[in-house]
Motif scaffolding. Structure first.
Motif, PDB file in Angstrom:
ATOM      1  N   GLU A  67       0.826  -1.208   0.000  1.00  0.00           N
ATOM      2  CA  GLU A  67       0.000   0.000   0.000  1.00  0.00           C
ATOM      3  C   GLU A  67       0.860   1.257   0.000  1.00  0.00           C
ATOM      4  OE1 GLU A  67      -3.068  -0.803  -0.440  1.00  0.00           O
ATOM      5  OE2 GLU A  67      -2.485  -2.873  -0.007  1.00  0.00           O
ATOM      6  N   LEU A  68       0.390   2.256  -0.730  1.00  0.00           N
ATOM      7  CA  LEU A  68       0.985   3.588  -0.688  1.00  0.00           C
ATOM      8  C   LEU A  68       0.086   4.423   0.213  1.00  0.00           C
ATOM      9  CD1 LEU A  68       3.009   5.676  -1.781  1.00  0.00           C
ATOM     10  CD2 LEU A  68       1.405   6.112  -3.631  1.00  0.00           C
ATOM     11  N   VAL A  69       0.590   4.831   1.364  1.00  0.00           N
ATOM     12  CA  VAL A  69      -0.270   5.554   2.306  1.00  0.00           C
ATOM     13  C   VAL A  69       0.163   7.009   2.433  1.00  0.00           C
ATOM     14  CG1 VAL A  69      -0.669   3.438   3.631  1.00  0.00           C
ATOM     15  CG2 VAL A  69       1.104   5.036   4.378  1.00  0.00           C
ATOM     16  N   GLU A  70      -0.779   7.852   2.804  1.00  0.00           N
ATOM     17  CA  GLU A  70      -0.484   9.224   3.189  1.00  0.00           C
ATOM     18  C   GLU A  70      -0.626   9.290   4.710  1.00  0.00           C
ATOM     19  OE1 GLU A  70      -2.974  11.848   0.900  1.00  0.00           O
ATOM     20  OE2 GLU A  70      -2.290  10.999  -0.998  1.00  0.00           O
ATOM     21  N   ASP A  92      -3.831   8.439   6.315  1.00  0.00           N
ATOM     22  CA  ASP A  92      -4.291   7.047   6.272  1.00  0.00           C
ATOM     23  C   ASP A  92      -3.844   6.272   7.508  1.00  0.00           C
ATOM     24  OD1 ASP A  92      -5.424   7.303   3.713  1.00  0.00           O
ATOM     25  OD2 ASP A  92      -3.486   6.955   2.761  1.00  0.00           O
ATOM     26  N   VAL A 106      -2.911   5.900  11.729  1.00  0.00           N
ATOM     27  CA  VAL A 106      -3.338   6.371  13.040  1.00  0.00           C
ATOM     28  C   VAL A 106      -2.591   5.544  14.104  1.00  0.00           C
ATOM     29  CG1 VAL A 106      -5.373   4.867  12.893  1.00  0.00           C
ATOM     30  CG2 VAL A 106      -5.355   6.738  14.516  1.00  0.00           C
ATOM     31  N   MET A 143      -3.467   1.356   9.669  1.00  0.00           N
ATOM     32  CA  MET A 143      -3.967   2.138   8.528  1.00  0.00           C
ATOM     33  C   MET A 143      -5.482   1.966   8.425  1.00  0.00           C
ATOM     34  SD  MET A 143      -2.335   0.049   5.334  1.00  0.00           S
ATOM     35  CE  MET A 143      -1.998  -1.708   5.426  1.00  0.00           C
ATOM     36  N   ARG A 144      -6.121   3.003   7.888  1.00  0.00           N
ATOM     37  CA  ARG A 144      -7.579   2.977   7.776  1.00  0.00           C
ATOM     38  C   ARG A 144      -7.958   2.306   6.458  1.00  0.00           C
ATOM     39  NH1 ARG A 144      -8.962   7.621  11.242  1.00  0.00           N
ATOM     40  NH2 ARG A 144      -7.121   8.976  11.239  1.00  0.00           N
ATOM     41  N   THR A 145      -8.653   1.176   6.557  1.00  0.00           N
ATOM     42  CA  THR A 145      -9.097   0.482   5.346  1.00  0.00           C
ATOM     43  C   THR A 145     -10.616   0.412   5.335  1.00  0.00           C
ATOM     44  OG1 THR A 145      -9.332  -1.799   6.132  1.00  0.00           O
ATOM     45  CG2 THR A 145      -7.088  -1.019   5.706  1.00  0.00           C
ATOM     46  N   ILE A 146     -11.175  -0.045   4.223  1.00  0.00           N
ATOM     47  CA  ILE A 146     -12.633  -0.147   4.150  1.00  0.00           C
ATOM     48  C   ILE A 146     -13.147  -1.239   5.080  1.00  0.00           C
ATOM     49  CG2 ILE A 146     -12.814   0.818   1.829  1.00  0.00           C
ATOM     50  CD1 ILE A 146     -13.198  -2.044   0.794  1.00  0.00           C
ATOM     51  N   ALA A 147     -12.246  -2.100   5.597  1.00  0.00           N
ATOM     52  CA  ALA A 147     -12.661  -3.115   6.564  1.00  0.00           C
ATOM     53  C   ALA A 147     -12.227  -2.743   7.983  1.00  0.00           C
ATOM     54  CB  ALA A 147     -12.110  -4.470   6.174  1.00  0.00           C
ATOM     55  N   LEU A 151      -9.478  -0.865  10.880  1.00  0.00           N
ATOM     56  CA  LEU A 151      -8.051  -0.605  11.079  1.00  0.00           C
ATOM     57  C   LEU A 151      -7.220  -1.861  10.854  1.00  0.00           C
ATOM     58  CD1 LEU A 151      -8.106   1.710  14.222  1.00  0.00           C
ATOM     59  CD2 LEU A 151      -8.017   2.332  11.803  1.00  0.00           C
ATOM     60  N   ARG A 152      -6.026  -1.664  10.285  1.00  0.00           N
ATOM     61  CA  ARG A 152      -5.130  -2.797  10.032  1.00  0.00           C
ATOM     62  C   ARG A 152      -3.733  -2.397  10.505  1.00  0.00           C
ATOM     63  NH1 ARG A 152      -4.282  -6.504   5.274  1.00  0.00           N
ATOM     64  NH2 ARG A 152      -2.649  -7.836   6.138  1.00  0.00           N
ATOM     65  N   LEU A 203      -7.860  -2.695   1.366  1.00  0.00           N
ATOM     66  CA  LEU A 203      -7.997  -1.506   0.543  1.00  0.00           C
ATOM     67  C   LEU A 203      -8.125  -0.283   1.454  1.00  0.00           C
ATOM     68  CD1 LEU A 203      -8.332  -0.410  -2.360  1.00  0.00           C
ATOM     69  CD2 LEU A 203     -10.800  -0.736  -2.107  1.00  0.00           C
ATOM     70  N   LEU A 204      -7.233   0.683   1.265  1.00  0.00           N
ATOM     71  CA  LEU A 204      -7.301   1.905   2.059  1.00  0.00           C
ATOM     72  C   LEU A 204      -8.585   2.658   1.732  1.00  0.00           C
ATOM     73  CD1 LEU A 204      -3.678   3.285   1.598  1.00  0.00           C
ATOM     74  CD2 LEU A 204      -4.652   2.391   3.726  1.00  0.00           C
ATOM     75  N   SER A 205      -9.175   3.267   2.735  1.00  0.00           N
ATOM     76  CA  SER A 205     -10.420   4.011   2.512  1.00  0.00           C
ATOM     77  C   SER A 205     -10.221   5.133   1.496  1.00  0.00           C
ATOM     78  CB  SER A 205     -10.901   4.611   3.833  1.00  0.00           C
ATOM     79  OG  SER A 205     -11.237   3.580   4.729  1.00  0.00           O
ATOM     80  N   ARG A 206      -9.084   5.839   1.610  1.00  0.00           N
ATOM     81  CA  ARG A 206      -8.828   6.943   0.684  1.00  0.00           C
ATOM     82  C   ARG A 206      -8.709   6.442  -0.756  1.00  0.00           C
ATOM     83  NH1 ARG A 206      -4.099   8.245  -1.354  1.00  0.00           N
ATOM     84  NH2 ARG A 206      -3.042   6.987   0.192  1.00  0.00           N
ATOM     85  N   PRO A 226     -16.412  -5.397   2.313  1.00  0.00           N
ATOM     86  CA  PRO A 226     -16.585  -5.606   3.760  1.00  0.00           C
ATOM     87  C   PRO A 226     -18.000  -5.278   4.210  1.00  0.00           C
ATOM     88  CG  PRO A 226     -14.529  -4.478   3.348  1.00  0.00           C
ATOM     89  CD  PRO A 226     -15.235  -4.560   2.032  1.00  0.00           C
ATOM     90  N   TRP A 252     -17.605   3.357   3.947  1.00  0.00           N
ATOM     91  CA  TRP A 252     -16.293   2.876   3.537  1.00  0.00           C
ATOM     92  C   TRP A 252     -15.234   3.956   3.397  1.00  0.00           C
ATOM     93  CZ3 TRP A 252     -19.594  -0.282  -0.227  1.00  0.00           C
ATOM     94  CH2 TRP A 252     -19.906  -1.527   0.363  1.00  0.00           C
TER      95      TRP A 252
END
Lengths: 483, 315
Positions: free
Chosen positions: A249-252, A255, A257, A266-270, A272-273, B2-5, B255, B306
């Motif tokens: 993953e490429l995070v900013e 993204d 916490v 990192m914040r994902t659609i599922a 925190l990971r 998958l990152l939310s952003r 999800p 999401w």
């Protein structure tokens, strides 16, 4: 079809051509090809390469009027060639150098033996802008702080390759090494087929392996991410490229916490990971508003807590920049002898340190014959090239040196080597340097060659892409390999 | 993973790309319709503004309500975020920040389209070159979808792209029905031949639906059949029913989320109870409004669940 004429500059080493006009051994096949193709056909191949770069979206960002503009990557189709035998000596020298630098960084943040033993002056550390007291007492995995280093090499008129500087903070350019090779393979497919040019592709695998080797010990399958300041950063293309090639993953900053237990997620659609290793491409000062600049919106609040607690590895480690300093540079040969008990395999450019009154006097008296550099600028800004400067520019720099002597060093003006470069449909010698990338984790790795940067303007020595520099593919040619 | 952003950028990239393609298609078809119909039939360019929901935005600019200004506004205007040129640019910008999750060829396809559109957009305004330009936009968007279908793993990133595409498509089909079908079924001046067969065929064609309609219905184009096909056909990829089912299928592969599937079901049930033979101009407009609200609610839920789930995301 006209034969291409390959000119060289008197008193300057050319990477492809000897002074008598014959090709250097490793470049013989290339030079023969260049002469046979002629300028018009070379220009046609250049045009195809330019189209390729545009279509692939290979870009870098420049700033103008406060706006980032995405520009096509400037690439010269004619490669620069180095013999494999020479390259293996350079590789060994680069690994030796980074090894010593890492021991130095680990030492200054822990026991400070190097100071107690009188090898490195304590006052230099005291006012180093890249020394981070927040890093005192931290022991990163394998004792390594600078995991990715980009060292700039230049060749003088007699063929000696010197290390000009070591970039230990967030060195960039490696993506273009890989992209340049793809473009160059199309332009000279036949030469790749007929001779042994060492492949460069392994870099991203090696980078990923190195990053995994930094993970906290208990983690079996580490989650590794690339941390970018975002799309407006000049190296965004590269951040994205490396994440793609490593499949991570490429995070900013936003993204990520850090929770109350000092663990990074990192914040994902599922949800925190957990994150174990961060390859960060953000400067120290923006990394964590709790520890460094409180106004930073690019960073992650609490990241330093998580790092100090050993819950996350950060590459390069915060504070590694203490050795990325044109003043520390002057001590590198001493550091190699001190930590490794070896003689340096790669020479430093002789460097005058304005900190010392006698050396400063010498610099001020010889401004017209030296390159004068501020210790903490990168990108070629703030540089004075003595023999090309005006009296007024020299006076300004002299005043700056008197005001803050520690921040200035000076070196003799090297006659940077050249290579034939396509300029407006004609072949002309242009000055260049080389930035190889060195990885250090559990083990070390050096890119096969590196990024050759070329000053496209006639006579210019400034190779930075932000200031009109271009690039070339770099071929490490193995003459002993079976054809 | 998958990152939310990134998810948000993918979703919007897909919506913008679909919007570019759909807008190109309705402009192309409207141009053809105006060429086809006798001058006695009162057809104007304004419905294109109504379909794209930009009547007010256009009016604010105090331009001439005619072909040149309207087409420029919809195709080439940089100051209109919904124009073809800006949709392509925004799709590219969104994908530029998600290159690590999409196939390299897909990025190159959208980059190609961007380079083409940025330098040729004025050809999309000129009538003699308009079709060529719009054809290229449509073909390149389809090429992009083809690359994704052929080379991208069916992961969360893929589902997010597919989700965006179908939300946008459902939205566009609903808008075309509302405006174009609404006009044909509403009150019209007496005493002239309206050429309804040509006009209904044009409604279908503006959604690339005419050929598939013929295969499915095997009868001359009529209002109830055309409406039934565009709203209810389970197999045609641009029918509202099909789009809603695709949205639900994507949601099941993402999800867990408690709100979107029930919203899809409510909308599908509403359509399931529909009797197309009894639709009037007024009831059609009301139906389109309702569908638009369902789609907007689904979009809001996608974003809250999401992309900006901070309430559930903060430790």
């Amino acid at each position: 079809m006209t034969m291409a004429e390959l000119r060289t500059l008197t008193g300057t080493w050319d990477e492809l051509i000897c002074p008598d006009g014959s090709p250097r051994a490793a470049a013989a096949a290339l030079v023969e090809r260049l002469r046979a193709l002629g300028p018009a056909e070379l220009q046609a191949r250049q045009d195809l390469a330019d189209l390729d770069i545009l279509a692939k979206g290979i870009t870098f960002t420049v700033y103008s009027d406060g706006r980032g503009i995405d520009r096509a990557w400037p690439f010269d189709v004619i490669p620069r060639v180095i013999a494999a035998t020479e390259w293996s000596r350079i590789e060994a020298g680069l690994v030796q150098r980074l090894d010593a630098l890492n021991r130095f960084i680990d030492d200054v943040y822990n026991d400070q033996r190097v100071i107690a033993d009188g090898v490195f002056p304590v006052e230099l550390l005291a006012d180093s802008v890249n020394y981070r007291r927040q890093c005192r007492g931290v022991r990163p995995a394998h004792g390594v702080w600078a995991h990715v280093c980009g060292s700039d090499l230049v060749r003088d008129h007699d063929g000696t390759m010197y290390v000009l500087e070591d970039n230990l903070r967030v060195p960039s350019g490696v993506s273009y090494v890989l992209e340049n090779r793809l473009v160059s393979k199309r332009a000279f497919a036949d030469l790749f087929e007929k001779q042994s040019i060492q492949p460069v592709d392994a870099y991203t695998d090696e980078l990923y392996r190195m990053l995994c080797s930094l993970a906290p010990a208990a983690v079996e399958r580490p989650v590794v991410v690339v941390l970018t300041p975002g799309i407006y950063n000049s190296a965004y293309f590269e951040h994205s490229f490396l994440a793609q090639r490593m499949g991570i993953e490429l995070v900013e900053g936003s993204d990520l916490v850090v929770d109350g237990d000092d663990v990074v997620h990192m914040r994902t659609i599922a949800g925190l990971r957990k994150v174990d290793v961060i390859y960060r491409r953000i400067d120290d000062s923006f990394l964590d508003p709790e520890s460094f600049r409180p106004d930073s919106t690019l960073g992650v609040p609490g990241l330093m807590r998580a790092w100090r607690a050993g819950n996350v590895a950060i590459a390069n480690a915060p504070g590694a920049g203490v050795a990325d300093d044109k003043v520390v540079y002057a001590w590198v040969p001493d550091l190699i002898r001190y930590y490794l008990g070896q003689e340096p395999l790669l020479p430093n450019v002789p460097t005058h340190r304005c900190l010392y009154a006698d050396e400063r006097r010498f610099v001020l008296d010889h401004l017209g014959e030296l390159v004068v550099k501020p210790a903490n600028e990168s990108g070629g800004y703030g540089l004075l090239i003595g023999n090309r400067s005006t009296a007024q520019e020299r006076a300004t720099v002299a005043a700056a040196i008197e005001a803050d002597p520690r921040n200035w060093v000076a070196q003799p003006i090297l006659a940077l080597s050249t290579a034939p470069t396509l300029c407006d449909g004609d072949l002309a010698p242009r000055h260049l340097d080389l930035r190889p990338f060195i990885l250090s984790g559990r083990t070390s790795y050096v890119t096969k060659g590196g990024l050759t940067r070329v000053a496209l303007r006639e006579g210019s020595l400034v190779v930075n892409s932000s200031q009109g520099g271009g690039s070339k593919d770099t071929w490490i040619v193995d003459l002993d390999a079976a054809p | 993973m998958l990152l939310s952003r990134v998810a948000e950028n993918l979703y919007w990239a897909a919506r913008y790309l679909e919007r570019a393609e759909d807008t190109a298609r309705i402009v192309r078809e409207h141009t053809n319709l105006i060429v086809d119909l006798p001058v006695s039939v009162p057809v104007t360019w304004q419905p294109l503004l109504a379909i794209t929901g930009t009547v007010e935005e256009f009016d604010e600019r105090e331009r001439i309500v005619g072909e040149a200004d309207i087409i420029h506004f919809l195709v080439a205007e940089r100051d209109n975020t919904g124009s073809v040129v800006m949709c392509v640019e925004q799709a590219r910008e969104n994908l530029r920040t998600t290159r690590e999750v999409i196939p390299r060829d897909a990025w190159q396809a959208v980059n190609d389209l961007h380079l083409y559109v940025a330098s040729h957009h004025l050809e999309g305004v000129e009538r003699r070159s308009r079709n060529r330009f719009l054809d290229r936009v449509i073909a390149d968007s389809q090429r992009m979808v083809g690359i994704l279908a052929g080379t991208m793993s069916r992961d969360e990133a893929y589902e997010m792209l597919r989700l965006g595409r179908h939300v946008e498509r459902a939205d566009m089909t609903t808008r075309v029905i509302d405006v174009r079908a609404g006009m044909l079924m509403g009150e019209r001046p007496d005493g002239i031949e309206h050429h309804d067969d040509v006009q209904w065929a044009s409604v279908l064609r503006s959604l690339s639906a005419l050929h598939m309609f013929h295969r499915a219905v095997r009868a001359p184009v009529s209002a109830p059949d055309a409406l039934g096909f565009l709203l209810l056909d389970p197999a045609f990829p641009r029918s509202v029913t099909h789009c809603l089912r695709e949205i639900a299928a994507c949601v099941r592969r993402l999800p867990q989320e408690p709100h979107i599937l029930p919203s899809c079901d409510v909308a599908l049930n509403r359509l399931g109870r529909l009797s197309v033979g009894q639709i009037t101009g007024a009831s059609l407009h009301q139906l389109a409004d309702e569908l638009q609200l369902y789609i907007a609610a689904i979009d809001t839920r996608i974003s809250e669940s999401w992309f900006h789930a901070d309430a559930g995301g903060e430790p």
